[in-house]
Design an enzyme around this catalytic site. Sequence first.
Site, PDB file in Angstrom:
ATOM      1  CB  ALA A  54      -0.876  -0.012   1.250  1.00 64.10           C
ATOM      2  CD  GLU A 107      -2.607  -7.732   2.151  1.00 67.94           C
ATOM      3  OE1 GLU A 107      -2.177  -6.569   2.039  1.00 67.94           O
ATOM      4  OE2 GLU A 107      -3.399  -8.100   3.041  1.00 67.94           O
ATOM      5  CD  GLU A 158       1.271  -5.903   5.098  1.00 63.87           C
ATOM      6  OE1 GLU A 158       2.087  -6.839   5.315  1.00 63.87           O
ATOM      7  OE2 GLU A 158       0.576  -5.843   4.066  1.00 63.87           O
ATOM      8  N   GLY A 183       0.484  -5.148   0.615  1.00 70.44           N
ATOM      9  CA  GLY A 183      -0.625  -5.080  -0.328  1.00 70.44           C
ATOM     10  C   GLY A 183      -0.246  -5.625  -1.702  1.00 70.44           C
TER      11      GLY A 183
END
Length: 695
Positions: free
Chosen positions: A66, A108, A128, A105
């Site tokens: 992210a 993911e 994370e 992310g």
Amino acid sequence: MGNINDVADLSTEGEIAVLTLNSPPVNALSAPVREGIFEGIKKATADSAVKAIVLICDGRTFIAGADITEFGKKPTGPSLFDAQDMIENASVPVIAAIHGTALGGGLEVALTCHYRVAVPSAKCGLPEVNLGLLPGAGGTQRLPRIVGPEKALEMVTTGQHVPAKKCLEMGLVDELAEEGKLREGAVAFAKKVVAENRPLKKVREMNDKVEAARGKPEIFDNFRKSIARKTRGFLAPEYNIQCIEAAVNKSFDEGIKVERDLFTKLVTGEQSAAQRHVFFAERQVWKVPGIDKDTKRIPIEKVGIIGAGTMGGGISMNFANAGIPVTIVERDQAPLDKGLGTIRKNYENTAKKGRISMDDVEKRTGLIQGSTDMKALADCDLIIEAVFENMDVKQDIFRQLDEICKPGAILATNTSALNIDEIASVTKRPEAVIGLHFFSPANVMRLLEVVRADKTSKEVIATSMDLAKKIGKIAALVGVCPGFVGNRILAQRQREANKLIMEGAMPWDVDRVLFDFGLPMGPFAMSDLAGLDLGWRKENSKGETIRDVLCEMDRRGQKTGAGFYDYDENRKATPSKVVEDIIKDFAEKKQIQRRDISDQEILERCVYPMINEGFKILEEGKAIRASDIDIVWINGYGWPVYRGGPMYYGEKIVGLDKVLAKMQEFQKAHGDDFEPAALLEKAVKEGKSLSELGY
Ligand code: 3H9
């Protein structure tokens, strides 16, 4: 098919559509990247000629996560979940093509693809936790469905980057492509998927591995125990574990709800904000105004170290580990042999723990040579002096180095206390002189204070910073002042700790408060570990301090079985009645009226003067920016990452107005040790943050 937006491009190779993202530096999932994925997949699937889609990135890496800079801001455009749903529910197989790092992310997103192909140099991970977070886009639910809960627990709580080959073994990656030929490899793989009519594999539907772990809570209990010590004080590791537990015990959709809930708690919480600050601080710290990639670097192919003691030996190991040959010089053969022997023993111990091979031991010790002749340093590109702290001795060494060393060589000192300008002044090349302050044990501790003296040249600074990176350190550029940045701030805490035990607290009270705050140990436990007689001499002792008295009693710390604490044979510490009496006796002699001191006061008395000193350091220009001070304290002294460093803590957690008010209150009660820094007063008066003030 053409551009989707500024960062996404869709092209075709026969029946295969290739969606390429290009958003430097790391293809983070910013709004345009999410939109690029969402619209790109939508457009590709709308074309009936497309039979499969490859999702690939340009630049140095696959999606690295992210976009951390977007946290806390209002999201715009399609959400990450929208983009992931578009992929997972696509009518044709989507294949992630991974190079560089698929992180957070990014992984993911790859986990919502139906297949994953990677080049051998690629790495995958869910880091994370290092930002005080957990994978919040389904990672905690999908990862254990592929690799099993045990592996998933390890990955999410360490944040490790797993090499592609290992990912292949774990099933996280379906096939390796030839290095440098990812696009071709992924397209070929996609064609194979189409030709073989392979299914649209959705990780969310793979339940075997999680179901197998259901009803086995011991997996989680044991895991919690195994990481308890390392993760003390951190919220994120525990929340990550709870998510994997949910993956095992609940349905996918229920698990996602748990993940969402815990992610939201973390991302809006204090710890993650602090850890994100540290993430950016770790990158800022390398940036030195006035120095850029065009600044000349001095090639460092051979390093000389003066002194084969603990420091010199540890420093040498750093260079040997990085494959750089080292010559250690000692005055006499016996200490030289002893030092070289210790280095070998250290390496052998590391090998015994399985962290390096015996081959590595030989290679590394083979890179370290000893000599008793300073002239052996003549062809070194960098020489680091690491002898005991005595100005005359150091100046004498630098005079000799000036004579012996080749032109252009860097002359560094590892002093932690002496004025480097004075050391440089005895040479005819003060521009070549710099401080490289390693922290003990030098082969383990990550911090390096690079100390710029008055005349140190830009080239020497730039080379030192680069070299620090090469040997795996995190370097902060600081200026010459007593104790530089780290020890100068430490001195504040030490002074207050000593005063507090006179005024009413006991060493174990101070230690407990600082330990609970998140530091690895308090100042008195630290003294016991280091040895109370470090720098103490019986003949000079006047019994004027508690330390004098303890040393005279042979209570010299852990090594003598007693110091501020009593120790049992396993070095377990217990508060000492003897010490308690000595302290009380001392206070009485000094006519100090002892009183109850609250934990709150202990914390504020120890920590606020540290923050205040940081302000003084900044106003004197001895550190470039406040976050560099945070880096020094996190990496050199174990300041808890989840409290962001002393400067961040003062500004963002406590509030500068509160720090100032307390300093003023303490100043009234206890004198000018608490005199507020002018910059702190200015910041509060003007209502400005440190960054607004240019720090
Ligand atoms: C996440 O994904 C949450 C999701 O689970 C849930 C969402 C709902 N964002 O490190 P470098 C910048 S959390 C923004 O020097 P390297 C970095 O600041 C994220 N910026 O390069 C630097 O900027 P500058 C999980 C980022 O080659 C520049 O890129 N992911 C981000 O040594 C170069 O970085 C992570 O935690 C980002 N995500 O290492 C991975 N990442 O040049 C974090 C980097 O202005 N990133 N930047 O100073 C890394 O570990 C390393 O950057 C990486 C490259 C290994 C990728």
